[in-house]
Write an enzyme that holds these catalytic residues in place. Sequence first.
Site, PDB file in Angstrom:
ATOM      1  N   GLU A   1       0.832  -1.205   0.000  1.00 44.00           N
ATOM      2  CA  GLU A   1       0.000   0.000   0.000  1.00 44.00           C
ATOM      3  C   GLU A   1       0.864   1.250   0.000  1.00 44.00           C
ATOM      4  OE1 GLU A   1      -3.072  -0.078  -0.511  1.00 44.00           O
ATOM      5  OE2 GLU A   1      -3.619  -2.151  -0.033  1.00 44.00           O
TER       6      GLU A   1
ATOM      7  N   CYS B   1      -8.094  -1.594   8.236  1.00 43.01           N
ATOM      8  CA  CYS B   1      -6.706  -1.617   7.750  1.00 43.01           C
ATOM      9  C   CYS B   1      -6.214  -0.212   7.424  1.00 43.01           C
ATOM     10  CB  CYS B   1      -6.577  -2.526   6.528  1.00 43.01           C
ATOM     11  SG  CYS B   1      -6.624  -4.265   6.966  1.00 43.01           S
TER      12      CYS B   1
END
Length: 201
Positions: free
Chosen positions: A78, A141
Site C-alpha cells: 500500500e 486496515c
Amino acid sequence: MKVLVTGFEPFGGEAVNASLEAVLRLPAGIGACEVVTATLPTSYARALPALEAAIARARPAIVLCAGQAGDRAALCVERVAVNVQDARIPDNDGAQPADVPVVAGGPAAYLATLPVRAAVAALRAAELPAQLSMSAGTFVCNHVFYGLMHLAATRNHPFRAGFLHVPALPRPGRDRGGPSMSLDDIVRGMEIVVEAASKDG
Ligand code: PCA
C-alpha cells in the site's frame, strides 16, 4: 535492526485471517532484522492503542502492518493511507463508522515511508503476484495504516512504516468464491517486503 510486523484478528464472520496466520509463522530473524510480531484486533477503537503499545514495547526501526483483502489476488504493497473511516461492514465490536476522519484535523493522507516500489519489484522477482496499491480501503486496515503513519510523523522515536494487504487463504473442499494465495507464499512475501524495507535508505 528491529522490525515489528503485525497481523489482524479474523473479521467479517471468517474463521481465519491470512495476515495473522502468516505473521505467526515468520522466523525470528529476516536478513539483518530481528522480527517482533503483534496481533491487532479488527476494531476501530482498539487497533491503534494495541499498535501503539507494541511500538512502545519494541521500539522498532521498521513497522510493517499487514491485513487481509479477500477480494485481491496479489500481495498489495500500500502506498497511501487516507484520513477517512467508512465501514462497509461492522468491525469486531459492531462499530460501523461512516465518513469520519481517523485523526480530526490530520492531513488528508500519508504516504508509506517503506520503499514500496522496491518491495513490489522484489516480490515480482521472486515470482509472487504483487501490486503497488493506491488504496488500502476505508475499513480498519486503512485506519491502522493512517494511525501508524501519523504516529511515525508525530513521535520522537523515528521509524519507517508501511502496510501490506494479502489475499485470503485457500479453503480446501470449500469454494470461497474468490482469489486466494497459499500461506507459504504469503509468509515468503512478508519476508521479502521486510528485507526490502531493511535494505533501502
Ligand atoms: N482486513 C481489513 C481489516 C482487517 C483485515 O485483515 C481491511 O482490509 O480493512
